[in-house]
Design a protein around this motif. Structure first.
Motif, mmCIF file in Angstrom:
data_model
loop_
_atom_site.group_PDB
_atom_site.id
_atom_site.type_symbol
_atom_site.label_atom_id
_atom_site.label_comp_id
_atom_site.label_asym_id
_atom_site.label_seq_id
_atom_site.Cartn_x
_atom_site.Cartn_y
_atom_site.Cartn_z
ATOM 1 N N VAL A 143 -66.437 65.308 -34.565
ATOM 2 C CA VAL A 143 -66.581 66.232 -36.187
ATOM 3 C C VAL A 143 -68.093 65.449 -36.890
ATOM 4 O O VAL A 143 -68.758 65.934 -37.539
ATOM 5 C CB VAL A 143 -65.732 65.362 -37.063
ATOM 6 C CG1 VAL A 143 -64.781 66.308 -38.357
ATOM 7 C CG2 VAL A 143 -64.042 66.430 -36.386
ATOM 8 N N SER A 221 -59.134 66.382 -34.888
ATOM 9 C CA SER A 221 -60.337 66.722 -34.867
ATOM 10 C C SER A 221 -61.345 67.136 -33.686
ATOM 11 O O SER A 221 -62.245 67.419 -34.034
ATOM 12 C CB SER A 221 -61.372 65.220 -34.515
ATOM 13 O OG SER A 221 -60.184 64.364 -35.090
ATOM 14 N N VAL A 224 -61.421 70.849 -35.258
ATOM 15 C CA VAL A 224 -62.473 71.075 -36.520
ATOM 16 C C VAL A 224 -63.629 71.040 -36.034
ATOM 17 O O VAL A 224 -64.553 71.688 -36.304
ATOM 18 C CB VAL A 224 -61.994 69.656 -37.454
ATOM 19 C CG1 VAL A 224 -63.211 69.738 -38.194
ATOM 20 C CG2 VAL A 224 -60.546 70.176 -37.771
#
Length: 232
Positions: A143, A221, A224
């Motif tokens: 990320v 995560s 994303v």
């Protein structure tokens, strides 16, 4: 699978040749363990340092590697080869896992052989907790790499995320010694779940809650990072 194995070996070789990675993931945790060897509860530090090693690799080191590859057009060149993006990411994760395992084995070996720390009560649960904690740290690292425009920015962001987290989550020092407000902040940090899972597995009282939370963090995560990551 051959591509993943080759990329993993290449990335692991690069990590092993990096003095910073070797020091902070291998030598530094062992030094901390020796410095704390006079503590009556030294056994608490061993699983906590395992989480710290994984955070140093996945959150602090990995983002800079990926962002630098993108900045230097390495990712764009790889896109023209048969190597898939999944193989590249898997190679990074495997390299971090192996390096984290090496550092953790040194810490555990030092604690057990030099200072008489008891062996983990649930080795299999400890292994599962270790893998989930490593994947969580790598997912967070991806990320950071996704939002950082350059390698140096990724390095800085990784450090800014990793350093407070290892202290507030109890990876560098036991959370029991922190003031109550700081402990409450640590309750909401992803690494706290990794520390809890590793410590519970080590001392023989593993529960499903931290493992499930870690799995959820990995899924969110990863989603994303996949949505935000730019390959060039």
């Amino acid at each position: 699978m051959k591509a993943i194995a080759r990329l993993s070996l290449a990335e692991l070789t690069l990590l092993a040749r990096d003095p910073g990675s070797l020091f902070f993931m291998v030598a530094f945790p062992m030094m901390l363990l020796v410095l704390n060897s006079g503590n009556d509860r030294l056994d608490i530090f061993v699983p906590s340092y395992m989480a710290m090693i994984l955070a140093i690799g996945g959150i602090a080191a990995l983002p800079g590697i990926m962002a630098t590859y993108r900045e230097r057009k390495v990712l764009r060149r790889l896109a023209t080869t048969p190597v898939s993006p999944f193989a590249l990411l898997a190679g990074q994760v495997v390299a971090q896992l192996v390096m984290g395992l090496a550092g953790s084995l040194i810490v555990v070996g030092t604690g057990v052989l030099a200072f008489g720390v008891d062996l983990p009560a649930h080795p299999l649960m400890l292994a599962l907790s270790f893998v989930l904690c490593a994947l969580t740290c790598c997912a967070i690292g991806f990320v950071i790499a996704a939002i950082a425009p350059r390698g140096r920015v990724a390095d800085l962001l990784g450090m800014l995320v990793m350093f407070p987290m290892i202290f507030l989550a109890g990876a560098a020092i036991p959370r029991e010694g922190l003031p109550e407000p700081l402990r409450r902040i640590g309750d909401y940090l992803p690494l706290s779940q990794g520390v809890t899972a590793l410590r519970e597995s080590w001392f023989g009282a593993p529960t499903a809650t931290p493992l499930l939370i870690l799995a959820g963090i990995i899924v969110v995560s990863t989603a994303v990072a996949a949505a935000l990551f730019r390959w060039e």
